[in-house]
Structures are given as C-alpha cells and as structure tokens.
Design a protein around this motif. Structure first.
Motif, short mmCIF file in Angstrom:
data_model
loop_
_atom_site.label_atom_id
_atom_site.label_comp_id
_atom_site.label_asym_id
_atom_site.label_seq_id
_atom_site.Cartn_x
_atom_site.Cartn_y
_atom_site.Cartn_z
N PRO A 111 29.39 -27.06 -42.20
CA PRO A 111 30.82 -27.19 -41.91
C PRO A 111 31.29 -26.28 -40.76
O PRO A 111 30.57 -25.35 -40.37
CB PRO A 111 31.49 -26.78 -43.23
CG PRO A 111 30.51 -25.84 -43.86
CD PRO A 111 29.15 -26.35 -43.48
N ALA A 112 32.48 -26.56 -40.23
CA ALA A 112 33.01 -25.84 -39.08
C ALA A 112 33.07 -24.34 -39.32
O ALA A 112 32.79 -23.55 -38.41
CB ALA A 112 34.39 -26.38 -38.71
N GLU A 113 33.42 -23.93 -40.56
CA GLU A 113 33.53 -22.49 -40.85
C GLU A 113 32.18 -21.80 -40.63
O GLU A 113 32.13 -20.66 -40.16
CB GLU A 113 33.97 -22.22 -42.30
CG GLU A 113 35.22 -22.96 -42.74
CD GLU A 113 34.90 -24.38 -43.19
OE1 GLU A 113 34.31 -24.55 -44.27
OE2 GLU A 113 35.25 -25.31 -42.44
N GLN A 114 31.08 -22.48 -40.98
CA GLN A 114 29.74 -21.92 -40.77
C GLN A 114 29.39 -21.92 -39.28
O GLN A 114 28.87 -20.94 -38.75
CB GLN A 114 28.70 -22.74 -41.54
CG GLN A 114 28.68 -22.47 -43.03
CD GLN A 114 28.21 -21.06 -43.33
OE1 GLN A 114 28.97 -20.22 -43.80
NE2 GLN A 114 26.94 -20.78 -43.04
N LEU A 115 29.70 -23.02 -38.62
CA LEU A 115 29.38 -23.16 -37.19
C LEU A 115 30.12 -22.11 -36.37
O LEU A 115 29.61 -21.64 -35.34
CB LEU A 115 29.77 -24.57 -36.73
CG LEU A 115 29.14 -25.08 -35.44
CD1 LEU A 115 27.66 -25.33 -35.63
CD2 LEU A 115 29.82 -26.37 -34.98
N ASN A 116 31.32 -21.74 -36.81
CA ASN A 116 32.16 -20.82 -36.04
C ASN A 116 31.88 -19.34 -36.31
O ASN A 116 32.48 -18.48 -35.67
CB ASN A 116 33.64 -21.12 -36.30
CG ASN A 116 34.06 -22.46 -35.70
OD1 ASN A 116 33.44 -22.93 -34.75
ND2 ASN A 116 35.09 -23.07 -36.25
N LEU A 117 30.99 -19.03 -37.26
CA LEU A 117 30.56 -17.64 -37.44
C LEU A 117 29.73 -17.26 -36.22
O LEU A 117 28.80 -17.97 -35.86
CB LEU A 117 29.71 -17.49 -38.71
CG LEU A 117 30.43 -17.66 -40.05
CD1 LEU A 117 29.42 -17.68 -41.18
CD2 LEU A 117 31.43 -16.53 -40.26
N THR A 118 30.05 -16.14 -35.59
CA THR A 118 29.38 -15.81 -34.32
C THR A 118 27.86 -15.76 -34.45
O THR A 118 27.14 -16.10 -33.52
CB THR A 118 29.93 -14.49 -33.72
OG1 THR A 118 29.41 -14.36 -32.39
CG2 THR A 118 29.57 -13.27 -34.56
N THR A 119 27.35 -15.38 -35.63
CA THR A 119 25.90 -15.33 -35.82
C THR A 119 25.28 -16.72 -35.85
O THR A 119 24.07 -16.87 -35.66
CB THR A 119 25.53 -14.58 -37.11
OG1 THR A 119 26.32 -15.10 -38.17
CG2 THR A 119 25.77 -13.09 -36.98
N ASN A 120 26.10 -17.75 -36.08
CA ASN A 120 25.65 -19.14 -35.94
C ASN A 120 26.05 -19.72 -34.60
O ASN A 120 25.27 -20.45 -33.96
CB ASN A 120 26.23 -20.02 -37.06
CG ASN A 120 25.58 -19.74 -38.40
OD1 ASN A 120 24.42 -19.36 -38.47
ND2 ASN A 120 26.33 -19.90 -39.48
N THR A 121 27.27 -19.40 -34.14
CA THR A 121 27.78 -19.98 -32.90
C THR A 121 26.87 -19.68 -31.72
O THR A 121 26.56 -20.56 -30.91
CB THR A 121 29.19 -19.45 -32.58
OG1 THR A 121 30.04 -19.66 -33.70
CG2 THR A 121 29.77 -20.16 -31.37
N GLN A 122 26.45 -18.41 -31.60
CA GLN A 122 25.65 -18.05 -30.43
C GLN A 122 24.32 -18.81 -30.39
O GLN A 122 24.00 -19.42 -29.37
CB GLN A 122 25.46 -16.52 -30.36
CG GLN A 122 26.79 -15.80 -30.13
CD GLN A 122 26.65 -14.39 -29.56
OE1 GLN A 122 25.73 -14.12 -28.80
NE2 GLN A 122 27.57 -13.52 -29.91
N PRO A 123 23.53 -18.85 -31.48
CA PRO A 123 22.30 -19.65 -31.39
C PRO A 123 22.54 -21.14 -31.22
O PRO A 123 21.85 -21.79 -30.43
CB PRO A 123 21.56 -19.34 -32.70
CG PRO A 123 22.48 -18.56 -33.55
CD PRO A 123 23.55 -18.00 -32.69
N VAL A 124 23.55 -21.72 -31.90
CA VAL A 124 23.72 -23.17 -31.78
C VAL A 124 24.25 -23.57 -30.40
O VAL A 124 23.88 -24.63 -29.88
CB VAL A 124 24.61 -23.79 -32.90
CG1 VAL A 124 24.00 -23.57 -34.27
CG2 VAL A 124 26.04 -23.33 -32.84
#
Length: 310
Positions: free
Chosen positions: A51-64
C-alpha cells in the motif's frame, strides 16, 4: 549529432502501480527480480500493489525509486534506444544515474540506498525536522530568510530546483519561521512538504558519516557515461572521489539549476526524464526553454521518445 542526457527523479515521484504498464517486459521483470534478491523481499509486489503508506516510507521509497528509474532505463535500452551522452539525477536520483553509468553494481544499489534512507531517518527524530518549498523568491532572499529565522537552530536552502523555486530544510520550528520571513519578503507561497526528515541540511551530518563507512566497503567502477553530480556540479571519474561526493551530497544542497545549465554547456539539447513522474521535466523547462524535454514513465512515453530521438 546533438547530445542527449538522461536524468533520474528522486523521492516524491513514487506511486503505487508506477511500473504496471511495463508488466511482462523481460528487461523490467529482470530488474525487479534482481532488486527482490538484493533486498530479500518482493519489490515488484510493493511497487505494483503498495500500500501507499508502505511505499512512502523513506526506507522503501529510496530503493523503489532507484529500481523504477533503472527499470525504465533498461526498458529503453532493450527497445533499441541510444545510450545517453551524459547522466544526472536529483538527490536519490544521482544513485540511479551512477547505477545506469555502471559505477554502482545494480545488485548492490537497492541495499545501498535503503541504508542511506535508514541513516537519514535515524539522524533526526521524526517530527523534529521539516522541509518547505519557497516559491517566487530569488535564491539570495531565501538564504537571507533562513539566516534571519535560524535563532540558534538549523534552517538552510537545500534544493535549488528552478528559478524562484527553492526548498529549505532544518529544525521544524526554524523552517516554520523561515516560511513566515520568506512570505514577508515577498514569496508567493511557502509550502511545508510531507517528508520524514530534513534532507540535504546539515542535520544529516550523522547520516553522512554512516554512509561514508558503508560506501568504503563497496566497490565502485569508473562511469561508462559521465554523471554530473549534485554537490559540486562536476563530473568525476575516480571511484573514491565519486564516493566522497555522495557523502557530502547527504547534507549539502542539490544544485539542480546549475546541473541543467552544465548539461547545456556540454552541448546537451535534449533531456529525457527516466522514471516515475514528470517533476524534473517541468523543472528543466523552467530552467532552459531551449532544451527539448521527453519522459519515459510507461510504454507509450517510451515509444514516443524512441520515435522523437531516432
């Protein structure tokens, strides 16, 4: 032949489903599989479904965001697109550019930027730092507003994105004060940004120190394509100098206006934003209207860019 540059976006352009249009494309599937193996989790699933909340965590956002930008680049090459003459990236996007240049091995890149994200998040407790975009004020006036508003805290101009479009960062209270001062000086708008840390401010120094240790363990290659870096607006060929510039990049400003001017000075007349969103394409148009700007965000834009750059 006129030169072409590819530029890669940073945090903020991510969206759930941002690679869905490339589903089934072997070049993209291969990138997603390698990224999943690197991080030990299903990156394709996170990008496709959030979900967007997970995607928007910087620890996920930067790699994705790195993975998505690199996947779009691999799709371009697989379709027969010509290799660019120069590369650049905005903030995190510099890591994508260095991966496209062959300096950072893709197998190592997602882990590296996740580490960077964690180090940045840990440098400042959540809620104590902030960022804001100041619109309609020149660079010097924004710097002056930051100086007046600091009052012993940190607030600095950290992204020079376009003429009269500067992002500031630092302690949240100081950022709020600087927004008020900037508006008193004539800024059209001062917009707080929904970010989890004051990126590119001196509050990121602890993150830079951790990053330096991590980078020391990695093997970098000389870039096959020149990359203009964020922190010095310079092209480096030596692996150690590239690493050193990335360390400083964590806590120093992104000089985006100067980067686009440097690309133009190198003879670049066409720029392709490679990856999700069209934020950088819009900035380029504001910086230099003479540059032709294209994007690769999906199959349709890839096809039209291929046709235009034949």
């Amino acid at each position: 032949m006129s030169k072409i540059a590819f530029i890669f976006p940073g945090q903020g352009s991510q969206a759930v489903g941002m690679l869905n249009d490339f589903a089934g494309l072997s070049a993209v599937d291969e990138v997603l599989q390698q990224a999943s193996a690197s991080l030990g989790e299903d990156v394709g699933q996170l990008i496709a479904n959030g979900p967007a909340e997970q995607l928007n965590l910087t620890t996920n956002t930067q790699p994705v965001m790195l993975v998505a930008g690199y996947a779009c680049y691999r799709a371009w090459l697989a379709a027969g697109g010509r290799a660019p003459d120069l590369l650049a990236g905005h903030s995190l996007g510099e890591y994508t550019a260095l991966t496209a240049a062959g300096t950072i091995a893709f197998e190592a890149a997602p882990k590296l930027v996740r580490f960077r994200a964690q180090a940045m998040q840990e440098a400042v407790p959540v809620g104590t730092g902030g960022m804001a975009a100041i619109l309609g004020l020149d660079d010097d006036a924004v710097r002056a507003a930051c100086s007046e508003a600091a009052q012993g805290e940190v607030v600095q101009a950290v992204n020079f994105n376009a003429p009269a479009q500067v992002v500031i960062a630092g302690h949240k209270a100081a950022v709020d004060r600087a927004c008020a001062v900037a508006q008193a000086k004539g800024a059209k708008r001062a917009l707080p940004l929904p970010v989890s840390a004051p990126f590119h401010s001196s509050l990121m120094l602890p993150a830079a120190e951790k990053l330096e240790e991590y980078l020391a363990k990695l093997s970098f290659s000389a870039p096959a394509i020149p990359v203009i870096n964020n922190v010095d607006v310079a092209i480096e060929h030596d692996a150690d100098r590239i690493k050193e510039a990335l360390v400083r990049q964590a806590w120093r400003p992104v000089r985006w206006v100067e980067i686009i001017q440097a690309l133009a000075a190198q003879g670049v007349t066409r720029i392709v934003e490679c990856g999700p969103g069209k934020v950088l394409a819009g900035l380029v148009k504001r910086i230099d209207k003479s540059i032709e700007v294209y994007t690769i965000t999906d199959q349709a834009s890839l096809n039209s860019t291929l046709e235009a750059l034949k």
